[in-house]
Design an enzyme around this catalytic site. Structure first.
Site, PDB file in Angstrom:
ATOM      1  N   SER A  87      35.263  39.985  43.319  1.00  0.00           N
ATOM      2  CA  SER A  87      33.903  39.272  43.279  1.00  0.00           C
ATOM      3  C   SER A  87      33.287  38.532  44.443  1.00  0.00           C
ATOM      4  CB  SER A  87      33.766  38.660  41.984  1.00  0.00           C
ATOM      5  OG  SER A  87      33.650  39.510  41.076  1.00  0.00           O
ATOM      6  N   LYS A  90      30.454  39.318  46.396  1.00  0.00           N
ATOM      7  CA  LYS A  90      29.348  39.023  45.858  1.00  0.00           C
ATOM      8  C   LYS A  90      28.580  37.931  46.875  1.00  0.00           C
ATOM      9  CE  LYS A  90      30.559  40.514  41.186  1.00  0.00           C
ATOM     10  NZ  LYS A  90      31.204  40.159  39.973  1.00  0.00           N
ATOM     11  N   TYR A 213      28.902  49.173  45.401  1.00  0.00           N
ATOM     12  CA  TYR A 213      29.384  47.914  44.807  1.00  0.00           C
ATOM     13  C   TYR A 213      31.108  48.013  44.570  1.00  0.00           C
ATOM     14  CZ  TYR A 213      30.830  44.606  41.247  1.00  0.00           C
ATOM     15  OH  TYR A 213      31.486  43.394  40.455  1.00  0.00           O
ATOM     16  N   TYR A 265      32.337  32.177  36.928  1.00  0.00           N
ATOM     17  CA  TYR A 265      31.972  32.955  35.942  1.00  0.00           C
ATOM     18  C   TYR A 265      31.776  32.048  34.671  1.00  0.00           C
ATOM     19  CZ  TYR A 265      34.775  36.393  38.389  1.00  0.00           C
ATOM     20  OH  TYR A 265      35.432  36.886  39.356  1.00  0.00           O
ATOM     21  N   VAL A 283      38.893  38.965  40.839  1.00  0.00           N
ATOM     22  CA  VAL A 283      39.872  39.429  40.109  1.00  0.00           C
ATOM     23  C   VAL A 283      41.225  39.667  40.729  1.00  0.00           C
ATOM     24  CG1 VAL A 283      38.620  39.911  37.926  1.00  0.00           C
ATOM     25  CG2 VAL A 283      39.063  41.482  39.443  1.00  0.00           C
TER      26      VAL A 283
HETATM   27  N1  GLN Z   1      35.408  44.957  40.833  1.00  0.00           N
HETATM   28  C1  GLN Z   1      35.215  43.995  39.789  1.00  0.00           C
HETATM   29  C2  GLN Z   1      34.530  44.526  38.856  1.00  0.00           C
HETATM   30  O1  GLN Z   1      33.428  44.757  39.015  1.00  0.00           O
HETATM   31  C3  GLN Z   1      35.102  42.586  40.272  1.00  0.00           C
HETATM   32  C4  GLN Z   1      35.156  41.834  39.140  1.00  0.00           C
HETATM   33  C5  GLN Z   1      35.748  40.098  39.420  1.00  0.00           C
HETATM   34  O2  GLN Z   1      36.262  39.833  40.791  1.00  0.00           O
HETATM   35  N2  GLN Z   1      35.448  39.214  38.774  1.00  0.00           N
HETATM   36  O3  GLN Z   1      34.898  44.447  37.532  1.00  0.00           O
END
Ligand code: GLN
Length: 336
Positions: A87, A90, A213, A265, A283
């Site tokens: 993430s 992003k 993505y 988050y 993650v």
């Molecule tokens: N690729 C992961 C997902 O879409 C990224 C999520 C994350 O890092 N929180 O679930």
């Protein structure tokens, strides 16, 4: 003075001079070393396992990297170990979209408010009918990827890779194993993309957008790369190592605002309350944090807490920020 007294005096003077001449410990290196030492043996949290390949990453890996806006780096531990950006990507895809369309379009087409829900919540989409999905939770992030300039998935992908590389200051690869593992199990993200499409809030084919993505989340980085990327944000969009202006400085404040409100988050409020630095987690176990006008930090440690944020990375960044008085809300009263 007797001869022996003179000798003693000279010896004492020599010792004192040597003590003065010894280099003072660099405060950045001391903060990085201190945090690494303190949490080196901490064994809390659990690797992400909803993406099967992430469960296999060595949980003991721990790297702490800091890069200042004048391009100096301070490292400790496994800062060369590669992991998937997840993430944290992003942030850089948002940067690309801001560069192409500007701040107003991002506000209207994606939204920038925190949802207060977990990062892959479908409830949030239903509540807001696909609006106000900020680019750091999956619905808004997949929408941001769908919005990246380009008529085809390949063109969008090329732009995403290019902006990540400009921030990192080097060529980056994909972790193919992580990509395949997530692509085979990302039904939830596919559903999110379809639902966003149903609300008219996705700007490209849902399956192709989800695939691009998923690729962007599989970009392979190490803590040193991420610290340069964070330092580029700290430095108004100019990469302090390559000297290249990667994005307009006016866009940096927008990115940092979303990092502050949604970077960790549904725990973003707690994070800002305790640390005060805009940050973004993934993650894969990485977290970046930005001390605007001063430095960027990146920490890698795979075990996560219940919200999906690396346990050791949060603690290490909190301590480094405190040691270097980096919280911008912490106003110093009286003598500096
Ligand atoms: N690729 C992961 C997902 O879409 C990224 C999520 C994350 O890092 N929180 O679930």
């Amino acid at each position: 003075m007797t001869r022996s007294r003179i000798a003693a005096f000279l010896l004492a003077a020599a010792v004192a001079t040597a003590a003065v001449a010894a280099p003072a410990p660099n405060p950045y290196q001391a903060a990085v070393d201190g945090a690494w030492e303190r949490y080196r043996t901490l064994d809390e949290g659990k690797n992400a396992d909803y993406i099967p390949a992430l469960a296999k990453v060595d949980s003991k890996l721990f790297g702490v990297a800091l890069v200042t806006i004048d391009g100096k780096s301070f490292n400790k531990g496994d800062v060369e170990a590669r992991f998937s950006i997840q993430s944290i990507s992003k942030v850089f895809t948002l940067a690309s979209v801001l560069e192409t369309y500007g701040a107003q379009a991002v506000l209207e087409k994606l939204g920038v408010d925190a949802t207060g829900q977990v990062f892959n919540s479908i409830v949030a989409i239903e509540q807001m009918k696909g609006k106000e999905m900020n680019p750091f939770v999956n619905p808004g992030a997949i929408a941001a990827t769908s919005l990246v300039e380009g008529a085809t998935a390949e063109e969008k992908w090329a732009r995403i890779v290019a902006i990540h590389e400009a921030f990192a200051g080097r060529k980056l690869d994909i972790d193919e194993e992580v990509y395949r593992s997530e692509a085979a199990t990302n039904d939830r993200n596919q559903a999110i993309a379809k639902l966003m499409r149903a609300y008219g809030r996705l700007y490209f084919d849902p399956a192709a957008s989800t695939d691009v993505y998923t690729r962007q989340c599989s970009i392979s980085v190490n803590a040193s790369d991420l610290a340069v990327m964070a330092a580029t944000l700290a430095n108004g969009g100019r990469n302090p190592v390559t000297g290249k202006q990667v994005i307009a400085s006016a866009n940096v404040s927008r990115i940092l605002a979303v990092m502050a409100t949604a970077g960790l988050y549904d725990d973003s409020g707690i994070w800002l309350y305790e640390v005060g630095l805009p940050a973004k987690s993934g993650v894969g176990g990485g977290i970046i944090a930005v001390a605007p006008g001063r430095f960027g930090i990146a920490v890698f440690s795979p075990p996560l807490d219940a919200a999906g944020n690396s346990v050791r990375a949060q603690k290490a960044i909190r301590d480094i920020s405190a040691a270097l008085r980096a919280n911008p809300y912490d106003v110093k009263v009286g003598k500096p």
